[in-house]
Design an enzyme around this catalytic site. Structure first.
Site, mmCIF file in Angstrom:
data_model
loop_
_atom_site.group_PDB
_atom_site.id
_atom_site.type_symbol
_atom_site.label_atom_id
_atom_site.label_comp_id
_atom_site.label_asym_id
_atom_site.label_seq_id
_atom_site.Cartn_x
_atom_site.Cartn_y
_atom_site.Cartn_z
ATOM 1 N N PHE A 1 0.833 -1.195 0.000
ATOM 2 C CA PHE A 1 0.000 0.000 0.000
ATOM 3 C C PHE A 1 0.868 1.245 0.000
ATOM 4 C CE2 PHE A 1 -1.581 3.221 3.115
ATOM 5 C CZ PHE A 1 -2.514 3.829 2.293
ATOM 6 N N SER A 2 0.537 2.228 -0.847
ATOM 7 C CA SER A 2 1.192 3.532 -0.861
ATOM 8 C C SER A 2 2.702 3.382 -1.039
ATOM 9 C CB SER A 2 0.829 4.297 0.416
ATOM 10 O OG SER A 2 1.198 5.641 0.310
ATOM 11 N N SER A 3 3.499 3.667 -0.021
ATOM 12 C CA SER A 3 4.942 3.460 -0.138
ATOM 13 C C SER A 3 5.260 2.008 -0.462
ATOM 14 C CB SER A 3 5.624 3.858 1.174
ATOM 15 O OG SER A 3 7.001 3.560 1.147
#
Length: 462
Positions: free
Chosen positions: A157-159
């Protein structure tokens, strides 16, 4: 330029802090259920150029030749939180694969615990930093658990989604597929920036991460919410542009469907790249029920077919967390294995042209006993054909086409095989129907309101 993009710089990157903390609070909440297996920290996994931590989840029923999934948290997140707040551990319990949860420690623009996707070392094969450490973790699991090197995958997720794309570009020899949730293309936070690029430019970035590499490329299943205020939704198309170009396939989808309400899935090529648009979702993926789609895409729901190797020693690790998610399945009734024959027509449910491509519509045809007419009703509620293809509803209303699609566990691939001979879609409640009450060769199958007609009645023959 084909379209205008908001660049991920300055205040846009700074805004990531608050939104990611909010998103992570949603991901880390308690989940009911329990399991005897535990999350463990491994401190002796080998070379660690990124100086990051390794947490490992090995289910009690680990397969003899398990697959490996690397699952990565977002900025300001923790490995334990991603473990507790996502379904990957419970899916590992169900299917016997192993999950590695790396713990990042880098800081950027006021954020902590981010995975490195911007340094020169992180952006190239063999460069070190966090990708080098994660590859060491994978090697550790392969050596000690006899894991299958042809079934190594990444998600996050995300990073963690950014690092997923980074690993696919820098180590295509290690990772066979990835599922980034709310991410950006490889190289976006490096010197090349996140501005609008052509597919060729995005593809060149990924290819140049490992110069001279000529082996197979990883498949990609990218997810993004339309209301993501941290990493703009337009980033999804940039990921599509990058990986379709790497694969040398068209940026025009070969099929589009809606596996769940509010979801749009686009498939490119013959399934090398998939893109999921989640209507109204913010920077908070994956939601409950999404993990299984990634697992199906990877093929981790099926046993390994690779040759076995001799396992080595079992590691000594320290338990830290108890898993909190339990699997479930959708039962079906009736059914069997063999041909499905229409009561009205006497003809068989047939995959048009004996194609194995996702999105191929299903029809009536003279029964011939071939593989494209051989179906199996499973305990999970699927009706399978070939290896790994499911009977799939391309919508939820009257007239929605019936097709085959790679099995992913969605409710549009779940069916109730009823005692009266009808076959009813779990998602829609509608029946498998020969369009227009047709009986001839080539009559297409569709969903339609159940009415008890013989064009909605089916028999199974072995």
């Amino acid at each position: 330029m084909r379209r205008h993009l908001r660049k991920l710089a300055g205040t846009a990157v700074a805004a990531l802090i608050t939104a990611v903390v909010t998103a992570l609070s949603m991901l880390v909440g308690p989940v009911p259920g329990a399991s005897a297996a535990t999350l463990t920290e491994v401190t002796n996994f080998g070379s660690n150029p990124g100086n990051i931590r390794m947490f490992l989840y090995v289910p009690n029923n680990v397969a003899a030749r398990p697959g490996v999934l690397v699952a990565m948290h977002g900025c300001n997140g923790w490995a334990q939180g991603f473990y507790q707040g996502t379904e990957f551990a419970s899916l590992a319990d169900r299917y016997g694969f192993i999950v590695i949860y790396p713990q990042a420690n880098k800081s950027a623009n006021g954020m902590s615990n981010c995975f490195d996707v911007w340094s020169n070392e992180s952006l190239r094969h063999g460069g070190g930093s966090d990708p080098g450490s994660i590859v060491s973790m994978v090697n550790y699991v392969q050596q000690r658990y006899n894991s299958d090197p042809e079934r190594v995958f990444a998600t996050g997720f995300s990073s963690g989604a950014m690092e997923t794309n980074n690993l696919l570009a820098t180590y295509p020899d290690v990772f066979k597929a990835g599922a980034p949730f709310s991410g950006v293309p490889y190289g976006c936070l490096g010197p090349a920036g996140c501005g609008d690029k052509t597919p060729q430019q995005w593809g060149d970035l990924a290819r140049n991460a490992y110069p001279g590499y000529t082996g197979p490329r990883p498949r990609v299943q990218a997810w993004h919410g339309t209301n993501d205020s941290v990493l703009n939704y337009t980033m999804l198309q940039e990921e599509v542009d990058q990986w379709t170009n790497v694969w040398g396939i068209s940026q025009t989808p070969t099929s589009t469907g809606s596996p769940q309400s509010g979801w749009t899935r686009r498939t490119f090529g013959s399934g090398q790249v998939e893109a999921y648009t989640i209507s109204g979702a913010g920077h908070d993926l994956p939601h409950q029920g999404m993990g299984i789609y990634a697992i199906r895409f990877f093929g981790l729901d099926a046993p390994s077919t690779s040759p076995s190797a001799t396992p080595t020693v079992t590691p000594t690790v320290t338990p830290t967390v108890t898993p909190t998610v339990t699997p479930s399945s959708t039962p079906t009734s009736g059914g069997g294995s063999g041909a499905i024959k229409g009561v009205a027509s006497g003809r068989c449910v047939d995959v048009t042209g004996a194609s194995q491509n996702d999105g191929t519509q299903v029809q009536l045809w003279d029964c011939n006993g071939q593989a494209n007419q051989t179906w199996t009703s499973t305990s999970a509620g699927e009706i399978r054909v070939y290896s790994g293809k499911c009977l799939d509803a391309g919508g939820t209303g009257n007239g929605a086409k019936i097709q085959i699609y790679s099995c992913h566990g969605g409710t549009n691939q779940k069916w109730r095989v009823n005692s009266d001979g009808s076959i009813q879609g779990v998602q829609s409640g509608l029946c498998l129907d020969a369009a227009g009450a047709g009986t001839g060769n080539g009559t297409k199958l569709q969903l339609y309101s159940c009415h008890g007609g013989t064009n909605q009645k089916w028999t199974w023959s072995r």
